[in-house]
Design a protein around this motif. Structure first.
Motif, PDB file in Angstrom:
ATOM      1  N   ARG A 131      47.981  69.807  -5.440  1.00  0.00           N
ATOM      2  CA  ARG A 131      48.151  70.789  -6.278  1.00  0.00           C
ATOM      3  C   ARG A 131      49.128  72.055  -5.643  1.00  0.00           C
ATOM      4  NH1 ARG A 131      43.072  68.873  -6.833  1.00  0.00           N
ATOM      5  NH2 ARG A 131      42.600  67.960  -9.012  1.00  0.00           N
ATOM      6  N   GLU A 157      46.990  74.247  -3.607  1.00  0.00           N
ATOM      7  CA  GLU A 157      46.325  73.916  -2.157  1.00  0.00           C
ATOM      8  C   GLU A 157      47.365  73.930  -1.150  1.00  0.00           C
ATOM      9  OE1 GLU A 157      43.210  70.655  -4.339  1.00  0.00           O
ATOM     10  OE2 GLU A 157      45.325  69.838  -3.928  1.00  0.00           O
ATOM     11  N   SER A 174      39.537  71.859  -2.604  1.00  0.00           N
ATOM     12  CA  SER A 174      39.877  71.085  -3.861  1.00  0.00           C
ATOM     13  C   SER A 174      39.762  72.059  -4.982  1.00  0.00           C
ATOM     14  CB  SER A 174      39.446  70.084  -3.984  1.00  0.00           C
ATOM     15  OG  SER A 174      37.782  70.275  -4.325  1.00  0.00           O
ATOM     16  N   LYS A 175      39.949  71.831  -6.468  1.00  0.00           N
ATOM     17  CA  LYS A 175      39.823  72.543  -7.372  1.00  0.00           C
ATOM     18  C   LYS A 175      38.218  72.854  -7.520  1.00  0.00           C
ATOM     19  CE  LYS A 175      41.577  72.419 -12.054  1.00  0.00           C
ATOM     20  NZ  LYS A 175      42.344  71.523 -12.933  1.00  0.00           N
ATOM     21  N   HIS A 208      54.187  71.917 -10.407  1.00  0.00           N
ATOM     22  CA  HIS A 208      53.145  70.972 -10.748  1.00  0.00           C
ATOM     23  C   HIS A 208      53.662  69.617 -11.188  1.00  0.00           C
ATOM     24  CE1 HIS A 208      48.927  69.546 -11.725  1.00  0.00           C
ATOM     25  NE2 HIS A 208      49.346  69.518 -13.017  1.00  0.00           N
ATOM     26  N   ARG A 233      53.624  66.871  -8.669  1.00  0.00           N
ATOM     27  CA  ARG A 233      52.304  65.912  -8.479  1.00  0.00           C
ATOM     28  C   ARG A 233      52.558  64.865  -9.512  1.00  0.00           C
ATOM     29  NH1 ARG A 233      46.659  66.099  -7.248  1.00  0.00           N
ATOM     30  NH2 ARG A 233      45.328  66.029  -9.029  1.00  0.00           N
ATOM     31  N   SER A 288      45.552  61.400  -5.453  1.00  0.00           N
ATOM     32  CA  SER A 288      45.421  62.440  -6.204  1.00  0.00           C
ATOM     33  C   SER A 288      43.968  63.440  -6.106  1.00  0.00           C
ATOM     34  CB  SER A 288      45.895  62.277  -7.675  1.00  0.00           C
ATOM     35  OG  SER A 288      44.770  61.538  -8.212  1.00  0.00           O
ATOM     36  N   HIS A 290      41.796  62.975  -8.084  1.00  0.00           N
ATOM     37  CA  HIS A 290      41.183  63.256  -9.560  1.00  0.00           C
ATOM     38  C   HIS A 290      39.787  62.876  -9.503  1.00  0.00           C
ATOM     39  CE1 HIS A 290      45.543  63.651 -11.027  1.00  0.00           C
ATOM     40  NE2 HIS A 290      44.866  64.226 -11.990  1.00  0.00           N
TER      41      HIS A 290
END
Length: 208
Positions: free
Chosen positions: A41, A44, A64-65, A149, A152, A173, A175
């Motif tokens: 991201r 980041e 991270s998120k 974005h 990514r 990624s 996720h």
């Protein structure tokens, strides 16, 4: 608002032309390349400090998120450019703004966001986004330019096109859920049909 950009097979060529064009500043080319190679991201990568980098192993520690500490990894092109960008700096933000940061007033950034050598602040997301959209406008079929974005998304799309599996994309990624990767690997009914056919014992016996 511009339409969502869906990377195509030719997108890598356009991105590579952007990454290697010397008319763009080294800072921007390193940022764009790193975002693509790490599939991280933008927040980041822009938040990275030099202390977070592990140049030997081509990785960096990011938050991270969800707040967890994780690692992102880059490839050879980024590894070659990073030392040129850092110029011997050993502390402070990796990506610096073009001007010295104010030292007082409400616009003065936190000490952690200022380079101790140059006095320049951390490159902001809005500024980095503007520069990328401006630089990519000529390559965008819609002439609107691309967002950070979308680098990514592009990286993950190209990995999927190269045959990487959903778990591999998830590892890259970071996720949390495989379902988030459906746009890249077409998870769903098509995947179910393929898996069923490939693991059908009766079908394998008929082929003998």
């Amino acid at each position: 608002m511009s339409p969502t950009w869906t990377p195509s097979a030719s997108s890598y060529t356009r991105l590579e032309a952007l990454f290697t064009d010397d008319q763009h500043a080294l800072r921007e080319r390193v940022l764009w390349r790193m975002l693509y190679e790490t599939a991280a991201r933008a927040e980041e990568i822009l938040s990275l400090n030099i202390e977070d980098l592990d140049l030997e192993y081509r990785r960096a520690r990011v938050r991270s998120k969800g707040g967890a500490i994780e690692y992102v990894r880059w490839a050879t092109a980024t590894a070659r450019l990073l030392p040129r960008l850092l110029k011997g700096r050993t502390a402070g933000p990796v990506f610096l703004a073009g001007r010295r940061a104010p030292t007082s007033g409400r616009r003065a950034p936190a000490a952690a966001d200022i380079c101790p050598i140059t006095g320049r602040g951390r490159l902001s997301y809005p500024r980095a986004e503007y520069l990328f959209k401006t630089a990519s406008a000529g390559l965008d079929p819609h002439r609107d330019g691309w967002t950070l974005h979308q680098l990514r998304h592009s990286a993950l799309q190209h990995l999927a096109q190269a045959g990487r599996t959903a778990p591999e994309l998830q590892a890259k990624s970071r996720h949390q859920h495989l379902s988030s990767l459906g746009r890249y690997v077409r998870l769903g009914e098509e995947t179910s049909a393929r898996i069923t056919a490939e693991h059908d014992p009766a079908a394998r016996r008929r082929k003998r």
